[in-house]
Design an enzyme around this catalytic site. Structure first.
Site, short mmCIF file in Angstrom:
data_model
loop_
_atom_site.label_atom_id
_atom_site.label_comp_id
_atom_site.label_asym_id
_atom_site.label_seq_id
_atom_site.Cartn_x
_atom_site.Cartn_y
_atom_site.Cartn_z
N GLU A 229 0.81 -1.22 0.00
CA GLU A 229 0.00 0.00 0.00
C GLU A 229 0.84 1.27 0.00
O GLU A 229 1.66 1.50 0.90
CB GLU A 229 -0.94 0.02 1.20
CG GLU A 229 -1.88 1.22 1.19
CD GLU A 229 -3.02 1.14 2.18
OE1 GLU A 229 -3.82 2.10 2.25
OE2 GLU A 229 -3.10 0.13 2.92
N LYS A 245 -8.91 -0.79 0.69
CA LYS A 245 -10.00 -1.24 1.55
C LYS A 245 -10.78 -2.29 0.80
O LYS A 245 -11.31 -2.03 -0.28
CB LYS A 245 -10.93 -0.08 1.95
CG LYS A 245 -10.50 0.65 3.20
CD LYS A 245 -10.57 -0.26 4.40
CE LYS A 245 -9.77 0.30 5.55
NZ LYS A 245 -9.35 -0.74 6.47
#
Length: 427
Positions: A229, A245
């Protein structure tokens, strides 16, 4: 002393992990190991920092406004430092901010298969000497050998039922209107075998490499990360963030694996969870951006990794005049994807259910050649050395929303910790 001269010397290709293996015993050993994919074009290996600073977050970020820390800098911001305004003082398990400046560094361009010995100094002679040192490091590269599992166990700090109870509580808080989402994590701990060290964990993760893999050791602390990420980049005036997410485990059967990816792409729950964080990051970026410049460039993309599929979005903006790395980090830290919405309240709720996180879900960042790149420290283990060797702690979390199922969220944490578990203790 500010770096006023830079030398970049092209060299033949070697794998960055081999160069890192040759430096693993040095204090300050650093390896930012990317997978060579679209987000991981560059890897960096270095040692022998000439400046190391460990300070509270506020004082440390001010260092990034000092020209002495404008180039060749690596830093680590612990999650708890950024959460403190919401949570108040909490027991510290890691320094707020660690900074190190590297005059010599090896830069690996995976796209062109070219290595550069980078030397920085206060004059051309010093820059050449630093480039010489980096070239020596490449010559001393050691072909890495994957070691056996360096630990026997990965022990949960709390039983699974405690995590399910925390999820149930957060769902109730959401139903009462207290917040919309919170990322709640579980923690595991253990010890490495005598004679093993954190670099062994990096070697065992090599087959599962991601865009923001990392190893960093300073003194009796070390960090190993296999993060997929991106938290932030600042390149010129372009800001980018890529919140994750939504997660599904990978399946060895191609048809079932494709079905899991399609399920994630179509999931109303995961899309809503992702969209909440996209809106949060838009708000955070707006604090440092030219008004009206914040845009969602890509929404709800499924990215496959070795053990999970993730749902990822991309938000971009133009930095306001005068905004530098310190300003951007201050405006946005800690990352929205691992806190929740509203962010301040989510951090309070997290603190009610978790002990201090330390570096996990903080950020590891690199500043070089006018560019900031900062990862979110998920899929990350922190190591401390004492008289008995190296002990470690790692976490995995899930975003809790109104319709979260405690058992499903527990299973998500198990999927997310799988790669680190296998690197530490074997399949």
């Amino acid at each position: 002393m500010t770096f006023r001269a830079v030398e970049r010397r092209p060299l033949p290709w070697r794998e960055p992990l081999a160069a890192a293996a040759g430096l693993r015993e040095r204090d300050g050993a650093l390896a930012l190991i990317s997978d060579g994919g679209p987000l991981g074009r560059w890897s960096f290996v270095a040692g022998d920092p000439d400046r190391v600073i460990v300070e509270p977050m506020e004082a440390g970020l001010d260092r990034l406004r000092d020209p002495d820390f404008a180039d060749g800098v690596v830093g680590l911001l612990a999650y708890d430092a950024g959460a403190r305004p919401a949570t108040g003082p909490r027991p510290s398990v890691w320094p707020d901010l660690m900074l190190a400046r590297y005059p010599a560094m090896l830069a690996f361009d995976h796209e062109s298969r070219q290595v550069f010995a980078v030397g920085r100094g206060d004059d051309p002679r010093a820059a050449t000497a630093a480039a010489d040192l980096a070239e020596d490091w490449l010559a001393a590269a050691v072909e890495p050998v994957t070691p056996s599992p360096p630990a026997d166990s990965l022990d949960p700090e709390a039983p699974p039922a405690a995590y399910e109870a925390a999820v149930t509580d957060v769902v109730a808080r959401i139903a009462s209107g207290e917040l919309f989402q919170a990322n709640i994590a579980r923690a595991w701990t253990g010890r490495l075998h005598p004679g093993a060290d954190p670099f062994d964990v990096l070697l065992r993760l090599a087959g599962r490499s991601s865009a923001y893999g990392a190893y960093w050791r300073l003194g009796d602390r070390a960090l190993v990360s296999n993060s997929p990420e991106l938290f932030l980049t600042l390149d010129g005036d372009r800001i980018e963030t890529r919140p994750i997410k939504g997660t599904r485990p990978r399946d060895p059967d191609p048809a079932r694996d494709a079905g899991l990816a399609a399920e994630l792409r179509a999931s109303a729950k995961d899309r809503a969870e992702n969209l909440m964080i996209v809106d949060l990051m838009r708000n955070d970026l707006a604090r440092a951006a030219v008004p009206g410049s914040v845009e969602v460039e890509r929404l709800f993309e499924v990215e496959p990794l070795p053990t999970v599929h993730h749902l990822v979005s991309t938000v971009v903006a133009r930095a306001a005049p005068g905004v530098g790395p310190a300003d951007l980090l201050e405006a946005t830290f800690p990352p929205g994807s691992i806190t929740g919405a509203p962010k301040h309240q989510a951090m309070k709720v997290i603190a009610a259910h978790e002990p201090s996180r330390g570096p996990w879900c903080g950020s590891l960042f690199h500043i070089a050649d006018g560019r900031l790149t900062a990862s979110v420290l998920i899929r990350t283990a922190a190591f401390d050395r004492d008289g008995e060797g190296w002990r470690f702690r790692t976490l995995a979390g899930a975003g809790i929303v109104a319709d979260s199922d405690p058992a499903a969220e527990l299973a998500e944490t198990e999927a997310k910790i799988r790669a680190l578990r296998e690197a530490l203790t074997g399949p």
